[in-house]
Scaffold this active site. Structure first.
Site, PDB file in Angstrom:
ATOM      1  N   SER A   1      -3.644   6.469 -17.813  1.00  0.00           N
ATOM      2  CA  SER A   1      -2.960   5.508 -18.681  1.00  0.00           C
ATOM      3  C   SER A   1      -1.467   5.498 -18.365  1.00  0.00           C
ATOM      4  CB  SER A   1      -3.161   5.875 -20.152  1.00  0.00           C
ATOM      5  OG  SER A   1      -4.503   5.720 -20.504  1.00  0.00           O
TER       6      SER A   1
ATOM      7  N   ARG B   1     -10.791  14.504 -14.886  1.00  0.00           N
ATOM      8  CA  ARG B   1     -10.450  14.170 -13.494  1.00  0.00           C
ATOM      9  C   ARG B   1     -10.197  15.469 -12.739  1.00  0.00           C
ATOM     10  NH1 ARG B   1      -5.764  10.403 -15.508  1.00  0.00           N
ATOM     11  NH2 ARG B   1      -5.653  12.270 -16.762  1.00  0.00           N
TER      12      ARG B   1
ATOM     13  N   HIS C   1     -11.585   5.275 -18.353  1.00  0.00           N
ATOM     14  CA  HIS C   1     -12.064   5.578 -19.711  1.00  0.00           C
ATOM     15  C   HIS C   1     -13.373   4.833 -19.988  1.00  0.00           C
ATOM     16  CE1 HIS C   1      -7.620   6.230 -20.967  1.00  0.00           C
ATOM     17  NE2 HIS C   1      -8.204   7.410 -20.959  1.00  0.00           N
TER      18      HIS C   1
ATOM     19  N   LYS D   1       1.979  12.430 -27.336  1.00  0.00           N
ATOM     20  CA  LYS D   1       2.842  11.755 -26.359  1.00  0.00           C
ATOM     21  C   LYS D   1       3.703  10.648 -26.950  1.00  0.00           C
ATOM     22  CE  LYS D   1      -1.060  12.719 -23.917  1.00  0.00           C
ATOM     23  NZ  LYS D   1      -2.344  12.192 -23.541  1.00  0.00           N
TER      24      LYS D   1
HETATM   25  O1  PNS Z   1      -5.128  14.308 -24.428  1.00  0.00           O
HETATM   26  P1  PNS Z   1      -5.800  13.119 -25.056  1.00  0.00           P
HETATM   27  O2  PNS Z   1      -7.081  12.810 -24.410  1.00  0.00           O
HETATM   28  O3  PNS Z   1      -4.917  11.920 -25.085  1.00  0.00           O
HETATM   29  O4  PNS Z   1      -6.111  13.589 -26.561  1.00  0.00           O
HETATM   30  C1  PNS Z   1      -6.008  12.762 -27.644  1.00  0.00           C
HETATM   31  C2  PNS Z   1      -6.778  13.322 -28.829  1.00  0.00           C
HETATM   32  C3  PNS Z   1      -6.858  12.260 -29.892  1.00  0.00           C
HETATM   33  C4  PNS Z   1      -8.153  13.696 -28.356  1.00  0.00           C
HETATM   34  C5  PNS Z   1      -6.064  14.610 -29.326  1.00  0.00           C
HETATM   35  O5  PNS Z   1      -4.734  14.358 -29.477  1.00  0.00           O
HETATM   36  C6  PNS Z   1      -6.661  15.082 -30.638  1.00  0.00           C
HETATM   37  O6  PNS Z   1      -7.681  15.731 -30.655  1.00  0.00           O
HETATM   38  N1  PNS Z   1      -5.979  14.730 -31.757  1.00  0.00           N
HETATM   39  C7  PNS Z   1      -6.409  15.049 -33.064  1.00  0.00           C
HETATM   40  C8  PNS Z   1      -5.604  16.225 -33.638  1.00  0.00           C
HETATM   41  C9  PNS Z   1      -6.295  17.520 -33.362  1.00  0.00           C
HETATM   42  O7  PNS Z   1      -7.449  17.717 -33.669  1.00  0.00           O
HETATM   43  N2  PNS Z   1      -5.591  18.429 -32.726  1.00  0.00           N
HETATM   44  C10 PNS Z   1      -6.103  19.708 -32.363  1.00  0.00           C
HETATM   45  C11 PNS Z   1      -6.764  19.612 -31.010  1.00  0.00           C
HETATM   46  S1  PNS Z   1      -6.197  20.950 -30.025  1.00  0.00           S
END
Ligand code: PNS
Length: 354
Positions: free
Chosen positions: A312, A274, A201, A225
């Site tokens: 992670s 990735r 990251h 998650k």
């Molecule tokens: O998969 P990741 O990288 O852990 O994503 C985390 C994150 C914060 C980027 C994602 O959960 C997010 O965008 N959350 C905000 C809620 C939202 O906008 N959801 C619609 C996206 S499809």
């Protein structure tokens, strides 16, 4: 049509002369939301003024003076009447004539404006607007903005001396331009769960910070998650490792990513990618975000080869057994990660991608 805010708030404007397409209250409100609500002085130039609603709104919200350029006689009378209704006649001047000719005059007089509205009838836009915009850079005061209203797609989005971004409001496109050398809309957001942040990251954040003027690392609060560690704790870890990067800041995101981006005036997010495994979910998120915010762009930075195995979830799993995560997370947070993620009863934490 009414004046939306400021000293003349609520003033009803005279009806529009036929052939003039007024900026709807909704678009006018969105424009001022984007520009900032209220102003302390400054001069406005309202080209193709129509009813003068944009310039009068700007006067009402704190600009000192406005010049309205309009060649249609009935529209000229409408602007005068509207200024009077708003009690702003003394601060507004109507220049009757062809826009390009009036601009030449203003240039000769070396006048400067902090805000310039350009709202030509859509059908004349393509042939005329290039020539108009070319002259505007010289009339724009330092830090000033040009706001162009048009149909979709906009006829011109930038010139050599003016750069900016367009936003869509229904069928109307509004393009915000500023002097090229002042155009600093290069803010990107790096969103993620960061549960916890890894060296992979951090590499992506560093690389994003070398491309963009500023990077906001946005830590998701309610990520799908079910993060093991609180969002405040995850943000603290990121702050610690990004501390030396001057153009990086950390924020918590507690709603939709697109709204978060919009509020900060950007439409760019950067994510690390990735090997194949990430693609499916990133593709879906990027597409959904563009449905919510059509101008939204997701920019992917390929993970460095040496980090392609790293996640992670792998860090969580190793740490949960008390294993050594050295080299997987930045050294400065090694002990905290060990402490936060070790599982007292010896069981592995949930292992999914992240
Ligand atoms: O998969 P990741 O990288 O852990 O994503 C985390 C994150 C914060 C980027 C994602 O959960 C997010 O965008 N959350 C905000 C809620 C939202 O906008 N959801 C619609 C996206 S499809």
């Amino acid at each position: 049509m009414r004046i939306i805010a400021g000293e003349a708030r609520g003033t009803r404007l005279v009806s529009v002369p036929s052939g003039v397409r007024p900026t709807s209250d909704r678009v006018r409100e969105a424009v001022f939301n984007a520009l900032g609500q209220f102003f302390e002085g400054g001069e406005v130039l309202d080209l193709y003024a129509g009813t003068g609603a944009l310039g009068i709104e700007a006067l009402s919200r704190g600009f000192n003076g406005a010049k309205f350029v309009e060649k249609n006689g009935r529209a000229v009378r409408a602007v005068r009447e509207n200024l009077e209704r708003a009690g702003l006649s003394e601060r507004g001047e109507v220049l009757r004539g062809d826009v390009e000719e009036v601009l030449e005059r203003l240039l000769l007089e070396e006048q400067e404006f902090n805000l310039i509205f350009v709202d030509p009838p859509y059908k004349i836009a393509p042939k005329e607007i290039g020539g108009v915009l070319k002259r505007l850079a010289a009339l724009l005061a330092p830090g000033g903005r040009v706001v162009v209203e048009s149909g979709d797609p906009p006829p011109v989005q930038a010139t050599e001396s003016l750069k900016g971004e367009s936003r869509r409001y229904g069928g109307t496109v509004v393009t915000f331009l500023e002097r090229s050398e002042e155009h600093t809309m290069k803010l990107a957001i790096c969103p993620g769960s960061f549960d916890p942040i890894t060296v992979g990251h951090l590499d992506v954040i560093r690389r994003a910070a070398s491309i963009y003027d500023h990077v906001v690392v946005a830590v998701g609060k309610n990520v799908k998650k079910g993060p093991k560690v609180s969002v405040e704790e995850r943000a603290r870890l990121i702050e610690k490792v990004t501390g030396p990067l001057e153009n990086v800041s950390v924020e918590i995101i507690d709603g939709l990513l697109v709204e978060f981006a919009r509020e900060r005036g950007t439409r760019v997010v950067v994510k690390g990618l990735r090997a194949g495994s990430d693609f499916e979910s990133e593709f879906q998120q990027a597409q959904l975000n563009r449905i919510l915010y059509p101008e939204f762009e997701t920019v992917f930075i390929m993970a460095a080869a040496e980090h392609s195995f790293l996640s992670s979830s792998a860090v969580r799993e190793i740490a949960s057994y008390g294993g050594d995560v050295r080299g997987l997370v930045p050294d400065e947070i090694l002990d905290t990660v060990r402490h936060l993620y070790v599982n007292e009863n010896g069981q592995a934490a949930a292992s999914d991608r992240g």
